[in-house]
Motif scaffolding. Structure first.
Motif, PDB file in Angstrom:
ATOM      1  N   LYS A  16       0.779  -1.386   0.103  1.00 25.72           N
ATOM      2  CA  LYS A  16      -0.049  -0.095   0.122  1.00 25.72           C
ATOM      3  C   LYS A  16       0.555   1.296  -0.151  1.00 25.72           C
ATOM      4  CE  LYS A  16      -0.574   0.110   4.722  1.00 25.72           C
ATOM      5  NZ  LYS A  16      -1.574   0.239   5.976  1.00 25.72           N
ATOM      6  N   ILE A  17       0.422   2.719  -0.893  1.00 22.40           N
ATOM      7  CA  ILE A  17       0.434   3.614  -0.787  1.00 22.40           C
ATOM      8  C   ILE A  17      -0.250   4.186  -0.434  1.00 22.40           C
ATOM      9  CG2 ILE A  17       2.140   4.896  -1.980  1.00 22.40           C
ATOM     10  CD1 ILE A  17       3.546   2.926  -3.594  1.00 22.40           C
ATOM     11  N   PHE A  28      -1.165   1.621  -9.371  1.00 24.05           N
ATOM     12  CA  PHE A  28      -1.555   2.596  -9.893  1.00 24.05           C
ATOM     13  C   PHE A  28      -0.382   3.774 -10.319  1.00 24.05           C
ATOM     14  CE2 PHE A  28      -0.086   3.816  -5.450  1.00 24.05           C
ATOM     15  CZ  PHE A  28       0.021   5.481  -5.782  1.00 24.05           C
ATOM     16  N   ILE A  29      -0.997   5.113 -11.230  1.00 27.18           N
ATOM     17  CA  ILE A  29       0.249   5.503 -11.751  1.00 27.18           C
ATOM     18  C   ILE A  29      -0.031   6.856 -11.426  1.00 27.18           C
ATOM     19  CG2 ILE A  29       0.282   6.779 -14.211  1.00 27.18           C
ATOM     20  CD1 ILE A  29      -0.471   4.667 -15.799  1.00 27.18           C
ATOM     21  N   ILE A  36      -4.050   8.653 -10.724  1.00 26.53           N
ATOM     22  CA  ILE A  36      -5.040   7.118 -11.882  1.00 26.53           C
ATOM     23  C   ILE A  36      -5.071   6.066 -11.424  1.00 26.53           C
ATOM     24  CG2 ILE A  36      -5.204   6.825 -14.162  1.00 26.53           C
ATOM     25  CD1 ILE A  36      -3.146   9.296 -15.279  1.00 26.53           C
ATOM     26  N   GLU A  37      -6.220   5.919 -11.233  1.00 22.06           N
ATOM     27  CA  GLU A  37      -6.325   4.690 -10.180  1.00 22.06           C
ATOM     28  C   GLU A  37      -6.243   3.458 -11.146  1.00 22.06           C
ATOM     29  OE1 GLU A  37      -9.021   4.682  -6.966  1.00 22.06           O
ATOM     30  OE2 GLU A  37      -9.348   6.840  -6.900  1.00 22.06           O
ATOM     31  N   SER A  38      -6.855   1.898 -10.556  1.00 28.49           N
ATOM     32  CA  SER A  38      -6.988   0.447 -11.927  1.00 28.49           C
ATOM     33  C   SER A  38      -6.525   0.673 -12.407  1.00 28.49           C
ATOM     34  CB  SER A  38      -8.405   0.713 -11.855  1.00 28.49           C
ATOM     35  OG  SER A  38      -8.830   0.943 -10.152  1.00 28.49           O
ATOM     36  N   TRP A  39      -5.494   0.766 -12.051  1.00 29.04           N
ATOM     37  CA  TRP A  39      -3.846   0.600 -13.420  1.00 29.04           C
ATOM     38  C   TRP A  39      -4.099  -1.347 -13.941  1.00 29.04           C
ATOM     39  CZ3 TRP A  39       1.792   0.080 -13.342  1.00 29.04           C
ATOM     40  CH2 TRP A  39       2.609   0.422 -14.378  1.00 29.04           C
ATOM     41  N   LEU A 115       3.421   2.744 -10.479  1.00 28.94           N
ATOM     42  CA  LEU A 115       3.678   2.269  -9.386  1.00 28.94           C
ATOM     43  C   LEU A 115       2.952   0.389  -9.468  1.00 28.94           C
ATOM     44  CD1 LEU A 115       3.570   4.901  -7.194  1.00 28.94           C
ATOM     45  CD2 LEU A 115       5.479   3.781  -7.933  1.00 28.94           C
ATOM     46  N   ILE A 116       3.750  -0.258  -9.466  1.00 24.48           N
ATOM     47  CA  ILE A 116       2.828  -1.910  -9.122  1.00 24.48           C
ATOM     48  C   ILE A 116       2.683  -2.202  -7.806  1.00 24.48           C
ATOM     49  CG2 ILE A 116       2.819  -4.264 -10.127  1.00 24.48           C
ATOM     50  CD1 ILE A 116       4.367  -3.069 -12.991  1.00 24.48           C
ATOM     51  N   MET A 117       1.820  -2.803  -7.615  1.00 25.27           N
ATOM     52  CA  MET A 117       2.255  -3.142  -5.917  1.00 25.27           C
ATOM     53  C   MET A 117       1.992  -5.116  -6.195  1.00 25.27           C
ATOM     54  SD  MET A 117       0.982  -1.289  -4.072  1.00 25.27           S
ATOM     55  CE  MET A 117      -0.154   0.736  -4.332  1.00 25.27           C
TER      56      MET A 117
END
Length: 119
Positions: A16-17, A28-29, A36-39, A115-117
């Motif tokens: 989480k960020i 997200f980006i 920008i959510e739900s990438w 950013l990839i979780m």
């Protein structure tokens, strides 16, 4: 110097960020200081130039690609195509990408962060 109201990544935790007061738990980006959510993306090794369409569309000078828990590089052909279009990509784990984003933002630069979780 171009004075801009820059936003920093406020905190990081396991998968989480926190950015602009909100916790994000999915990839997200960050573009122009907005999330920008739900990438939706494929595995990094399967990235195509289409996965960077937002960077191309917005003619981003620098992309910070946070690849989750470990550093994983996209195919060289994809990185080469981005460089041909004048877009630099720094590939690192997501924690490092967050830290680098904050340093560049504090210098009044505007990187695009992908950013990839997790992996």
């Amino acid at each position: 110097m171009n004075e801009v109201n820059n936003s920093l990544i406020e905190a990081r935790g396991p998968n989480k960020i926190k950015f602009k007061g909100r916790w994000f738990t999915n990839s997200f980006i960050i573009l122009n200081n907005e999330a920008i959510e739900s990438w939706e993306h494929s595995a990094v090794v399967d990235f195509t130039i289409d996965d960077f369409s937002i960077a191309i569309k917005h003619t981003s000078e620098l992309v910070l690609l946070g690849t989750g828990d470990t550093q994983i590089f996209p195919q060289n052909s994809v990185l080469t195509e981005l460089l041909k279009q004048g877009i630099g990509v720094e590939v690192m784990d997501t924690v490092s990408a967050c830290r680098t984003f904050n340093v560049l933002t504090a210098e009044y630069r505007s990187p695009l962060a992908m950013l990839i979780m997790g992996n």
